[in-house]
Design an enzyme around this catalytic site. Structure first.
Site, PDB file in Angstrom:
ATOM      1  N   ASP A  31     127.579 -17.026   2.937  1.00 11.89           N
ATOM      2  CA  ASP A  31     126.979 -18.306   3.323  1.00 11.89           C
ATOM      3  C   ASP A  31     126.566 -19.145   1.983  1.00 11.89           C
ATOM      4  O   ASP A  31     125.795 -20.131   2.230  1.00 11.89           O
ATOM      5  CB  ASP A  31     125.869 -18.387   4.106  1.00 11.89           C
ATOM      6  CG  ASP A  31     125.578 -19.707   5.107  1.00 11.89           C
ATOM      7  OD1 ASP A  31     124.618 -19.909   5.523  1.00 11.89           O
ATOM      8  OD2 ASP A  31     126.449 -20.559   5.021  1.00 11.89           O
ATOM      9  N   LYS A  89     131.387 -22.151  -1.183  1.00 10.53           N
ATOM     10  CA  LYS A  89     132.479 -22.012  -0.338  1.00 10.53           C
ATOM     11  C   LYS A  89     133.573 -21.679  -1.251  1.00 10.53           C
ATOM     12  O   LYS A  89     134.393 -20.696  -0.837  1.00 10.53           O
ATOM     13  CB  LYS A  89     132.970 -23.094   0.447  1.00 10.53           C
ATOM     14  CG  LYS A  89     131.809 -23.465   1.446  1.00 10.53           C
ATOM     15  CD  LYS A  89     131.059 -22.499   1.999  1.00 10.53           C
ATOM     16  CE  LYS A  89     129.492 -23.042   2.426  1.00 10.53           C
ATOM     17  NZ  LYS A  89     128.749 -21.951   2.823  1.00 10.53           N
ATOM     18  N   ASP A  94     130.355 -17.957   6.967  1.00 17.04           N
ATOM     19  CA  ASP A  94     129.870 -18.908   7.842  1.00 17.04           C
ATOM     20  C   ASP A  94     130.773 -19.954   7.076  1.00 17.04           C
ATOM     21  O   ASP A  94     131.653 -19.920   6.125  1.00 17.04           O
ATOM     22  CB  ASP A  94     128.570 -19.310   7.452  1.00 17.04           C
ATOM     23  CG  ASP A  94     128.229 -20.587   8.275  1.00 17.04           C
ATOM     24  OD1 ASP A  94     127.052 -21.500   7.859  1.00 17.04           O
ATOM     25  OD2 ASP A  94     128.694 -20.948   9.369  1.00 17.04           O
ATOM     26  N   ASN A  95     131.227 -21.176   8.005  1.00 15.60           N
ATOM     27  CA  ASN A  95     131.771 -22.391   7.435  1.00 15.60           C
ATOM     28  C   ASN A  95     133.307 -22.260   7.198  1.00 15.60           C
ATOM     29  O   ASN A  95     133.818 -23.144   6.104  1.00 15.60           O
ATOM     30  CB  ASN A  95     130.950 -22.944   6.340  1.00 15.60           C
ATOM     31  CG  ASN A  95     129.557 -23.068   6.318  1.00 15.60           C
ATOM     32  OD1 ASN A  95     128.824 -22.502   5.530  1.00 15.60           O
ATOM     33  ND2 ASN A  95     129.184 -23.987   7.308  1.00 15.60           N
ATOM     34  N   GLU A 117     126.458 -26.512  12.424  1.00 21.64           N
ATOM     35  CA  GLU A 117     125.066 -26.448  12.554  1.00 21.64           C
ATOM     36  C   GLU A 117     124.654 -27.851  13.132  1.00 21.64           C
ATOM     37  O   GLU A 117     124.821 -29.054  12.474  1.00 21.64           O
ATOM     38  CB  GLU A 117     124.215 -25.884  11.754  1.00 21.64           C
ATOM     39  CG  GLU A 117     124.420 -26.495  10.276  1.00 21.64           C
ATOM     40  CD  GLU A 117     125.130 -25.647   9.458  1.00 21.64           C
ATOM     41  OE1 GLU A 117     126.269 -25.124  10.184  1.00 21.64           O
ATOM     42  OE2 GLU A 117     125.020 -25.780   8.401  1.00 21.64           O
TER      43      GLU A 117
END
Ligand SMILES: O=C(NCCCCCn1ccnc1)c1cc(-c2ccc(F)cc2)cc(O)c1O
Ligand SMILES: [Mg+2]
Length: 214
Positions: free
Chosen positions: A141, A144, A169-170, A199
């Site tokens: 997380d 990126k 995540d993401n 989120e």
């Protein structure tokens, strides 16, 4: 001088959560992000998926890259069995400072080792510094564009075993296209996408779970 968003988040936890109660810390942060200021915690919707994966894996060793304010750190640590080794890595000293306080407020400081530094520098040293051979569960997380180089470091330094689970995540927003392409096309991983939302918003996002096959 003006406070930072992490500092205002910490204040909201100290005001609205119950010391030693991880659930109330999670709720206080989610309330703050929904009603006061958006912040890049994994959040409640993706957080439930994170919870289910952690519960399913029931890991003995955990690595989190990207502590931020400690929201996902608290979500993970509250589910771990006693004796689990949990390392979380944060690059930004100001975030790390707030995270330490939020993790401690939840009463989980004895379950977590927070390390300040760059993941690329730390990963090659983890075995030596923390006496860990392999990780059962890794939550990505952080930056990126570091997901792909760091998963390659995990392979290079033998930090994965047959059955290690990576959760990222993401993968849609902000997005990690090269990482997704890698884990979805590599014969060494079995990957599955969990659709969700960024989120505290209706924007599409999701988590990618990748099982290392050895
Ligand atoms: O950048 C993110 N995280 C890394 C933060 C810095 C990590 C530092 N570090 C820690 C260890 N090694 C390096 C992130 C961003 C967003 C987002 C989404 C939409 C938008 F419009 C703006 C932002 C949502 C997330 O869920 C995120 O996680
Ligand atoms: Mg994130």
């Amino acid at each position: 001088t003006r406070s930072t968003r992490p500092q205002r988040m910490l204040k909201a936890v100290q005001k609205n959560a119950i010391r030693g109660n991880p659930e109330s810390v999670i709720s206080a942060i989610d309330y703050f992000c929904k009603h006061s200021e958006w912040a890049m915690n994994v959040g409640d919707e993706k957080g439930c998926i994170l919870d289910s994966v952690v519960t399913e894996v029931d890991p003995s060793t955990v690595l989190e890259l990207g502590t931020y304010c400690g929201y996902s750190t608290v979500r993970i640590a509250r589910l771990l069995s006693p004796g689990t080794k949990f390392i979380t890595v944060e690059f930004n000293p100001a975030s790390a400072e707030v995270a330490r306080k939020i993790i401690a407020y939840a009463g989980l400081q004895d379950k977590v080792t927070l390390v300040e530094g760059a993941s690329g520098d730390l990963i090659p040293q983890i075995k030596k510094l923390y006496g860990i051979t392999t990780f059962d569960f890794i939550f990505l997380d952080h930056w990126k564009d570091r997901y792909l180089p760091d998963i390659k470091l995990f392979e290079e330094y033998g930090l994965l075993r047959k059955g290690s689970v990576l959760l990222a995540d993401n993968v849609i927003c902000p997005g990690t296209p090269e990482y997704l392409e890698y884990v979805r096309n590599s014969p060494r991983y079995e990957s599955r996408y969990y659709p969700s939302h960024l989120e505290y918003t209706k924007v599409e996002d999701g988590l990618e779970k990748s099982l290392f096959l050895g």
